[in-house]
Design a protein around this motif. Sequence first.
Motif: not given
Length: 232
Positions: A182-187
């Motif tokens: 997952a992207t850092a934004e999602i995490v």
Amino acid sequence: MKKVAIITGSSGGIGRACAIALKAEYELALLSRSEKVMMLAEELGALGVQGSVTEKSDLKKLVNLTMGKFGRIDSVVNNTGHPAGGSLLEISEEEWHHGLNLVLLNVAKMAALVTPIMKKQGSGVYVNISTFAATEPSAAFPVSSVLRAGLANYAKLYADEFAVNNIRMNNVLPGYINSFKATAEIVNKIPMKRQGLMEEVAKTVKFLLSDDAAYITGQNIKVDGGLTRSVI
């Protein structure tokens, strides 16, 4: 004597994690489209069948081989991949139909095949791997969001009818699990600030299959690190 569990979509990801988690306590029958399922079956001493959950003939083969080898089926873990994404109006009819076969009719077909066996045994349990987007639709997973909401209703209706036979069905709703990056934004949107582990989902499945969860049926169990906001 060990109980017997069928696990679909088991050559990798959450399905594979479930197989590893259950091996000590269950005889396993594994299904996947990938030939990797045969290698995993050999590694775990399980029955391996290469086939697709979208094909009723493959499901029949799996059930028949499982009964032939073990003589009973105590548990079914219905696991599949994600259907098509994309813009809502650009999803083709074929993609919608494929999604229906992949994430909803697979459960209905398996239930039709295995429920008579479980009724004769006097017990049984299903766990369906769903998604957090079943309760909070995500534009990133449009087909899955729509159809797995249907799966939530199917499990409730199934529980209504077969709880009296000591047969249970629940759905597990994973969030962003480390089966993919997952992207850092999602995490950052996840209260725990990390992706879930496939093993954490597998442990939840193992609990729901066990007698410790004997009074739980027709439920959607979220394993999402607090991602979703709905309280029902």
